[in-house]
Structures are given as C-alpha cells and as structure tokens.
Scaffold this motif. Structure first.
Motif, PDB file in Angstrom:
ATOM      1  N   ALA A 145       0.593  -1.207   0.393  1.00  0.00           N
ATOM      2  CA  ALA A 145       0.277  -0.379  -0.264  1.00  0.00           C
ATOM      3  C   ALA A 145       1.111   1.311   0.148  1.00  0.00           C
ATOM      4  CB  ALA A 145      -0.780   0.028   1.004  1.00  0.00           C
ATOM      5  N   LEU A 146       1.861   1.237   0.346  1.00  0.00           N
ATOM      6  CA  LEU A 146       2.744   2.271   0.723  1.00  0.00           C
ATOM      7  C   LEU A 146       4.366   2.706  -0.172  1.00  0.00           C
ATOM      8  CD1 LEU A 146       2.274   2.485   4.789  1.00  0.00           C
ATOM      9  CD2 LEU A 146       0.560   3.602   2.760  1.00  0.00           C
ATOM     10  N   GLN A 147       4.751   1.337  -0.181  1.00  0.00           N
ATOM     11  CA  GLN A 147       6.152   1.603  -0.591  1.00  0.00           C
ATOM     12  C   GLN A 147       5.979   1.536  -2.597  1.00  0.00           C
ATOM     13  OE1 GLN A 147       8.501   1.660   1.636  1.00  0.00           O
ATOM     14  NE2 GLN A 147       7.635   1.825   3.996  1.00  0.00           N
ATOM     15  N   GLY A 148       7.523   2.166  -2.380  1.00  0.00           N
ATOM     16  CA  GLY A 148       7.602   2.182  -3.676  1.00  0.00           C
ATOM     17  C   GLY A 148       7.862   0.531  -4.681  1.00  0.00           C
ATOM     18  N   ILE A 149       7.525   0.690  -6.252  1.00  0.00           N
ATOM     19  CA  ILE A 149       8.169  -1.129  -5.997  1.00  0.00           C
ATOM     20  C   ILE A 149       9.572  -1.862  -5.716  1.00  0.00           C
ATOM     21  CG2 ILE A 149       8.508  -2.178  -8.897  1.00  0.00           C
ATOM     22  CD1 ILE A 149       6.879   0.165  -9.302  1.00  0.00           C
ATOM     23  N   ALA A 150      10.396  -0.542  -5.990  1.00  0.00           N
ATOM     24  CA  ALA A 150      12.094  -1.400  -5.276  1.00  0.00           C
ATOM     25  C   ALA A 150      12.303  -2.017  -4.254  1.00  0.00           C
ATOM     26  CB  ALA A 150      13.049  -0.179  -5.665  1.00  0.00           C
ATOM     27  N   THR A 151      11.510  -0.866  -3.252  1.00  0.00           N
ATOM     28  CA  THR A 151      11.730  -1.627  -2.104  1.00  0.00           C
ATOM     29  C   THR A 151      10.754  -2.301  -1.630  1.00  0.00           C
ATOM     30  OG1 THR A 151      11.751   0.789  -1.188  1.00  0.00           O
ATOM     31  CG2 THR A 151      10.913  -0.592   0.099  1.00  0.00           C
ATOM     32  N   ARG A 152       8.998  -2.485  -2.411  1.00  0.00           N
ATOM     33  CA  ARG A 152       8.287  -4.187  -2.165  1.00  0.00           C
ATOM     34  C   ARG A 152       9.097  -5.409  -2.650  1.00  0.00           C
ATOM     35  NH1 ARG A 152       4.192  -3.278  -5.819  1.00  0.00           N
ATOM     36  NH2 ARG A 152       2.984  -5.027  -4.874  1.00  0.00           N
ATOM     37  N   ILE A 153       9.956  -5.013  -3.941  1.00  0.00           N
ATOM     38  CA  ILE A 153      10.703  -6.353  -3.994  1.00  0.00           C
ATOM     39  C   ILE A 153      11.300  -6.745  -3.369  1.00  0.00           C
ATOM     40  CG2 ILE A 153      11.975  -7.200  -6.253  1.00  0.00           C
ATOM     41  CD1 ILE A 153      10.344  -5.243  -7.662  1.00  0.00           C
ATOM     42  N   GLY A 154      13.013  -5.619  -3.178  1.00  0.00           N
ATOM     43  CA  GLY A 154      13.392  -5.894  -1.719  1.00  0.00           C
ATOM     44  C   GLY A 154      13.344  -6.806  -0.444  1.00  0.00           C
ATOM     45  N   ARG A 155      12.166  -6.217  -0.166  1.00  0.00           N
ATOM     46  CA  ARG A 155      11.701  -6.819   1.218  1.00  0.00           C
ATOM     47  C   ARG A 155      11.243  -7.481   1.111  1.00  0.00           C
ATOM     48  NH1 ARG A 155       9.654  -1.691   5.409  1.00  0.00           N
ATOM     49  NH2 ARG A 155       8.567  -3.497   6.039  1.00  0.00           N
ATOM     50  N   ARG A 156      10.370  -8.388  -0.327  1.00  0.00           N
ATOM     51  CA  ARG A 156       9.669  -8.990  -0.025  1.00  0.00           C
ATOM     52  C   ARG A 156      11.125 -10.426  -0.341  1.00  0.00           C
ATOM     53  NH1 ARG A 156       4.316 -11.845  -2.105  1.00  0.00           N
ATOM     54  NH2 ARG A 156       3.826  -9.252  -1.275  1.00  0.00           N
ATOM     55  N   LEU A 157      11.672 -10.091  -0.887  1.00  0.00           N
ATOM     56  CA  LEU A 157      13.145 -11.315  -1.156  1.00  0.00           C
ATOM     57  C   LEU A 157      14.419 -10.745   0.190  1.00  0.00           C
ATOM     58  CD1 LEU A 157      14.949 -10.106  -4.910  1.00  0.00           C
ATOM     59  CD2 LEU A 157      13.509 -11.903  -4.626  1.00  0.00           C
ATOM     60  N   LEU A 158      14.453 -10.252   0.622  1.00  0.00           N
ATOM     61  CA  LEU A 158      14.830 -10.339   1.847  1.00  0.00           C
ATOM     62  C   LEU A 158      13.577 -11.087   2.990  1.00  0.00           C
ATOM     63  CD1 LEU A 158      17.315  -9.129   4.125  1.00  0.00           C
ATOM     64  CD2 LEU A 158      15.313  -7.593   5.184  1.00  0.00           C
ATOM     65  N   PHE A 159      12.795 -10.852   2.844  1.00  0.00           N
ATOM     66  CA  PHE A 159      11.438 -12.050   4.028  1.00  0.00           C
ATOM     67  C   PHE A 159      11.508 -13.507   2.991  1.00  0.00           C
ATOM     68  CE2 PHE A 159       7.142 -13.509   4.375  1.00  0.00           C
ATOM     69  CZ  PHE A 159       7.997 -14.363   5.656  1.00  0.00           C
ATOM     70  N   LEU A 160      11.666 -13.859   1.557  1.00  0.00           N
ATOM     71  CA  LEU A 160      12.176 -15.065   1.382  1.00  0.00           C
ATOM     72  C   LEU A 160      13.328 -15.806   2.240  1.00  0.00           C
ATOM     73  CD1 LEU A 160      11.021 -14.887  -2.209  1.00  0.00           C
ATOM     74  CD2 LEU A 160       9.844 -16.584  -0.170  1.00  0.00           C
ATOM     75  N   ALA A 161      14.396 -15.032   2.106  1.00  0.00           N
ATOM     76  CA  ALA A 161      15.893 -15.393   2.322  1.00  0.00           C
ATOM     77  C   ALA A 161      15.584 -15.443   4.063  1.00  0.00           C
ATOM     78  CB  ALA A 161      17.050 -13.632   2.423  1.00  0.00           C
ATOM     79  N   GLN A 162      15.197 -14.502   4.569  1.00  0.00           N
ATOM     80  CA  GLN A 162      15.083 -15.288   5.852  1.00  0.00           C
ATOM     81  C   GLN A 162      14.508 -16.421   6.417  1.00  0.00           C
ATOM     82  OE1 GLN A 162      12.478 -12.378   8.292  1.00  0.00           O
ATOM     83  NE2 GLN A 162      13.068 -12.409  10.152  1.00  0.00           N
ATOM     84  N   LEU A 163      12.896 -16.215   5.643  1.00  0.00           N
ATOM     85  CA  LEU A 163      12.884 -17.842   5.425  1.00  0.00           C
ATOM     86  C   LEU A 163      13.366 -19.170   5.896  1.00  0.00           C
ATOM     87  CD1 LEU A 163       9.724 -17.077   4.460  1.00  0.00           C
ATOM     88  CD2 LEU A 163       9.556 -17.647   6.665  1.00  0.00           C
ATOM     89  N   GLN A 164      14.275 -18.884   5.020  1.00  0.00           N
ATOM     90  CA  GLN A 164      15.164 -20.005   3.842  1.00  0.00           C
ATOM     91  C   GLN A 164      16.276 -19.854   5.628  1.00  0.00           C
ATOM     92  OE1 GLN A 164      14.540 -21.839   1.380  1.00  0.00           O
ATOM     93  NE2 GLN A 164      12.262 -19.840   1.076  1.00  0.00           N
ATOM     94  N   GLY A 165      16.448 -18.716   5.718  1.00  0.00           N
ATOM     95  CA  GLY A 165      17.406 -19.399   6.523  1.00  0.00           C
ATOM     96  C   GLY A 165      17.236 -19.352   7.918  1.00  0.00           C
ATOM     97  N   ALA A 166      16.239 -19.485   8.224  1.00  0.00           N
ATOM     98  CA  ALA A 166      15.382 -20.350   9.454  1.00  0.00           C
ATOM     99  C   ALA A 166      15.187 -19.273  10.737  1.00  0.00           C
ATOM    100  CB  ALA A 166      16.438 -21.396  10.666  1.00  0.00           C
ATOM    101  N   GLY A 167      14.671 -18.523   9.792  1.00  0.00           N
ATOM    102  CA  GLY A 167      14.098 -17.025  10.912  1.00  0.00           C
ATOM    103  C   GLY A 167      14.780 -15.715  11.358  1.00  0.00           C
ATOM    104  N   GLY A 168      16.518 -16.221  11.184  1.00  0.00           N
ATOM    105  CA  GLY A 168      17.481 -15.422  10.747  1.00  0.00           C
ATOM    106  C   GLY A 168      17.844 -14.097  10.131  1.00  0.00           C
ATOM    107  N   LEU A 169      18.367 -12.853  10.086  1.00  0.00           N
ATOM    108  CA  LEU A 169      19.486 -12.799   8.607  1.00  0.00           C
ATOM    109  C   LEU A 169      20.189 -12.831   9.540  1.00  0.00           C
ATOM    110  CD1 LEU A 169      16.735  -9.515   8.476  1.00  0.00           C
ATOM    111  CD2 LEU A 169      17.232 -11.639   6.440  1.00  0.00           C
TER     112      LEU A 169
END
Length: 231
Positions: A145-169
C-alpha cells in the motif's frame, strides 16, 4: 538420532517441546514426498495436518475461478506449513504446492494439538512464531500500500531469505529457487517491471541470478540498503 528426529528438532515450531514430547511427535510422524509442481494440499480442504519441510521448497498460493495462480510466499527447510492445524474444522484458506522436488514430515493435527495440551510449556514458542507470521503478513500488506516498487521487491526477497535461513538474518548468502516470472507473479507485477529492479539490485552486488535461482548475497547488507531507499 534418526533423520526424522533431526528434522523435527530443527523445526522452530517444535522448539518448545521437551525431549519426551519430540519423541512422541516422532512416533506419530510420517514421511511424504512430492515432485515439482505436485499439490500438497488444496485450498478449501479440511485436513489439518502440520508439515515440516525436510528438503525442497513449498509454494503457498491461491487460485481464482479461472485457474490463475497467485504465489503468496515460498517456504524452505526447516519451515513448517499448515496453519489450519490451529483451527480444526475450518477449511484451508490457501493451497500448497511443491515448488521443487520436496520431502516433508507430516504430523496429524489432532496429535500435534494433544502434544501442546500435554506440554503447555511449548505454547510461548508457538505463539511467538504465529505472531511473527502475522507481523510479516501485515508488513507485506503495508508495503504493497505504501512503498515504492524497488522497496516492495527488495523486502519480499529479504523476507524469503529470512525464511530460508530459519528465521534469522545473517551475512551468509541465501539461495532459493525463484525466477523473474515467480517474483512478478508474487508481486502482482509485469516481468519487465521486475527485471528492471532486479538489475539494480544485481549491480549493487546484493543479488545474484542463476538459471532458475536467486541468491541474496548478503541479507544484512540488503536490509541496510532498503532502509535508505525512498518510499
């Protein structure tokens, strides 16, 4: 210690169970294997089992009346799927599909709930992880709702990376099976729009794309980069 025991002990959701509880979980668990693209469970099904991913990745998605699939998130080991296990008698809101060749450990829903009744000390861990998922969902809604396209994509990929890393960054590279088409489907965008943003992240050294795979080269660096992006 058996391979089955190792998988159950690695699952964060079961982290609050004592050794005796984990042994009981192992007694009721079963292996399930799926080929790439094979459905694990359908939207609307009443099954309430809990599945722990041992190998591979699982795509959580929704399909409309015309058969168009929208990918919501992708989970990898040692994540768990099957949120309906907490609300028996309710249909599953989303479907789950093997994103690649996948192996799961399945616990029956009633058995898992009995474990929580027997070992209530596990509840704080379970509630914390459910809260984290709810927070993640609300963050994704806010991003859309609020972020630009680059931020939306980057944060979704970061979330996926966090999930693959068992929750921690961490700064350790994280790789998952994902194409530009998958990302576009997940974000509700065109492939061309996603490609432009992905190239920017590649040039910044934050992502690496290989055939059918994306590597977040340094999740902590990507997180820091996103903090400095304009809305």
């Amino acid at each position: 210690m058996s391979e089955l025991s190792d998988v159950l002990r690695a699952c964060p959701l079961l982290g609050g169970l004592p050794d005796k509880g984990l042994a009981e979980a192992e007694m009721m668990a079963r292996w399930r294997s799926f080929g790439a693209g094979e459905p694990i469970y359908e939207k609307g099904s009443m099954q309430s089992s809990l599945c722990v991913i041992a190998q591979g990745q699982v795509r959580i998605s929704s399909v409309n009346s015309e058969g168009r699939e929208a990918t919501l998130i992708i989970f990898g080991a040692p994540a768990w799927i099957g949120d309906a296990v907490f609300s028996p008698g309710m249909p599953r809101v989303y479907g789950a599909t093997a994103h690649e060749k996948t192996r799961l450990v399945e616990l029956p829903g009633d058995g898992f709930r009995r474990l929580l009744d027997t070992y209530p000390q596990a509840y704080p861990v379970v509630l914390d992880l459910i809260s984290q998922r709810l927070w993640s969902v609300m963050s994704i809604i806010a991003d859309d709702a609020l972020q630009g396209i680059a931020t939306r994509i980057g944060r979704r990929l970061l979330f996926l990376a966090q999930l693959q890393g068992a929750g921690g960054l961490t700064s350790t590279p994280v790789t998952f099976h994902l194409t530009r088409e998958h990302i576009a489907n997940m974000m509700g965008m065109t492939r061309q729009g996603v490609h432009r943003v992905i190239k920017e992240y590649e040039q910044a050294g934050l992502l690496r794309l290989d055939y059918g795979r994306v590597t977040v080269t340094d999740p902590l660096a990507l997180q820091a980069y996103l903090y400095n992006l304009p809305d």
